[in-house]
Design a protein around this motif. Structure first.
Motif, PDB file in Angstrom:
ATOM      1  N   ARG A  54     -43.659  30.470-124.239  1.00  0.00           N
ATOM      2  CA  ARG A  54     -42.944  30.383-122.973  1.00  0.00           C
ATOM      3  C   ARG A  54     -42.666  28.919-122.677  1.00  0.00           C
ATOM      4  N   TYR A  55     -41.487  28.669-122.128  1.00  0.00           N
ATOM      5  CA  TYR A  55     -41.128  27.328-121.690  1.00  0.00           C
ATOM      6  C   TYR A  55     -40.596  27.416-120.264  1.00  0.00           C
ATOM      7  N   TYR A  56     -41.300  26.738-119.380  1.00  0.00           N
ATOM      8  CA  TYR A  56     -40.925  26.727-117.961  1.00  0.00           C
ATOM      9  C   TYR A  56     -40.065  25.505-117.674  1.00  0.00           C
ATOM     10  N   GLN A  57     -39.115  25.665-116.757  1.00  0.00           N
ATOM     11  CA  GLN A  57     -38.319  24.538-116.297  1.00  0.00           C
ATOM     12  C   GLN A  57     -38.857  24.070-114.950  1.00  0.00           C
ATOM     13  N   ARG A  58     -38.335  22.955-114.470  1.00  0.00           N
ATOM     14  CA  ARG A  58     -38.821  22.382-113.209  1.00  0.00           C
ATOM     15  C   ARG A  58     -38.759  23.385-112.059  1.00  0.00           C
ATOM     16  N   ASP A  59     -37.657  24.132-111.973  1.00  0.00           N
ATOM     17  CA  ASP A  59     -37.536  25.141-110.909  1.00  0.00           C
ATOM     18  C   ASP A  59     -38.639  26.179-110.999  1.00  0.00           C
ATOM     19  N   ASP A  60     -39.026  26.558-112.228  1.00  0.00           N
ATOM     20  CA  ASP A  60     -40.119  27.519-112.408  1.00  0.00           C
ATOM     21  C   ASP A  60     -41.431  26.944-111.878  1.00  0.00           C
ATOM     22  N   VAL A  61     -41.670  25.668-112.149  1.00  0.00           N
ATOM     23  CA  VAL A  61     -42.896  25.017-111.671  1.00  0.00           C
ATOM     24  C   VAL A  61     -42.918  25.016-110.143  1.00  0.00           C
ATOM     25  N   LEU A  62     -41.777  24.747-109.525  1.00  0.00           N
ATOM     26  CA  LEU A  62     -41.694  24.758-108.064  1.00  0.00           C
ATOM     27  C   LEU A  62     -41.950  26.160-107.508  1.00  0.00           C
ATOM     28  N   VAL A  63     -41.431  27.178-108.200  1.00  0.00           N
ATOM     29  CA  VAL A  63     -41.675  28.564-107.775  1.00  0.00           C
ATOM     30  C   VAL A  63     -43.156  28.887-107.889  1.00  0.00           C
ATOM     31  N   VAL A  64     -43.795  28.475-108.978  1.00  0.00           N
ATOM     32  CA  VAL A  64     -45.230  28.722-109.153  1.00  0.00           C
ATOM     33  C   VAL A  64     -46.013  28.063-108.017  1.00  0.00           C
ATOM     34  N   ARG A  65     -45.652  26.840-107.681  1.00  0.00           N
ATOM     35  CA  ARG A  65     -46.349  26.159-106.582  1.00  0.00           C
ATOM     36  C   ARG A  65     -46.131  26.877-105.256  1.00  0.00           C
TER      37      ARG A  65
END
Length: 118
Positions: A54-65
């Motif tokens: 899996r490779y997350y993008q910056r937007d994914d990291v923001l969603v996780v937060r």
């Protein structure tokens, strides 16, 4: 490991295009198995898959937060957090309450008022 209430103390997100699940785990103070579970529960979280990784993008990291904040800091259930993200009511970044939380509080206060007047 950070305490759940320390979302503001999470490390800054590096200027990278893709992040591994391990990197996102560290950036968001959430274990990898929790991230995999959240992928099933939240349609907004959809990392790119290449092969078996899996490779997350910056937007994914923001969603996780944001999910982390709703669940661990604001006390939402998975279903409540999912609905909050869908409705766009999430105010996790500003720390403010959502519209749903405000409406619920107003309803409780109205009930208390009725009890006091009676």
């Amino acid at each position: 490991m950070l305490e759940p209430t320390n979302n503001n103390e999470l490390p800054p997100i590096p200027a990278k295009r893709y992040f591994t699940i391990g990197e996102v785990s560290e950036l968001c103070a959430v274990k990898p198995h929790v991230l995999r579970y959240w992928e099933q529960e939240f349609e907004q979280l959809n990392p790119v898959r290449r092969g078996n990784r899996r490779y997350y993008q910056r937007d994914d990291v923001l969603v996780v937060r944001q999910i982390r904040s709703l669940l661990y800091e604001h006390g939402y259930t998975i279903g409540g957090a999912r609905q909050c993200l869908i409705d766009g009511d999430a105010e996790a970044d500003t720390g403010g309450p959502s519209k749903a939380q405000i409406d619920e509080l107003i309803e409780e206060l109205e009930k208390i008022k009725e009890l006091l007047v009676a």
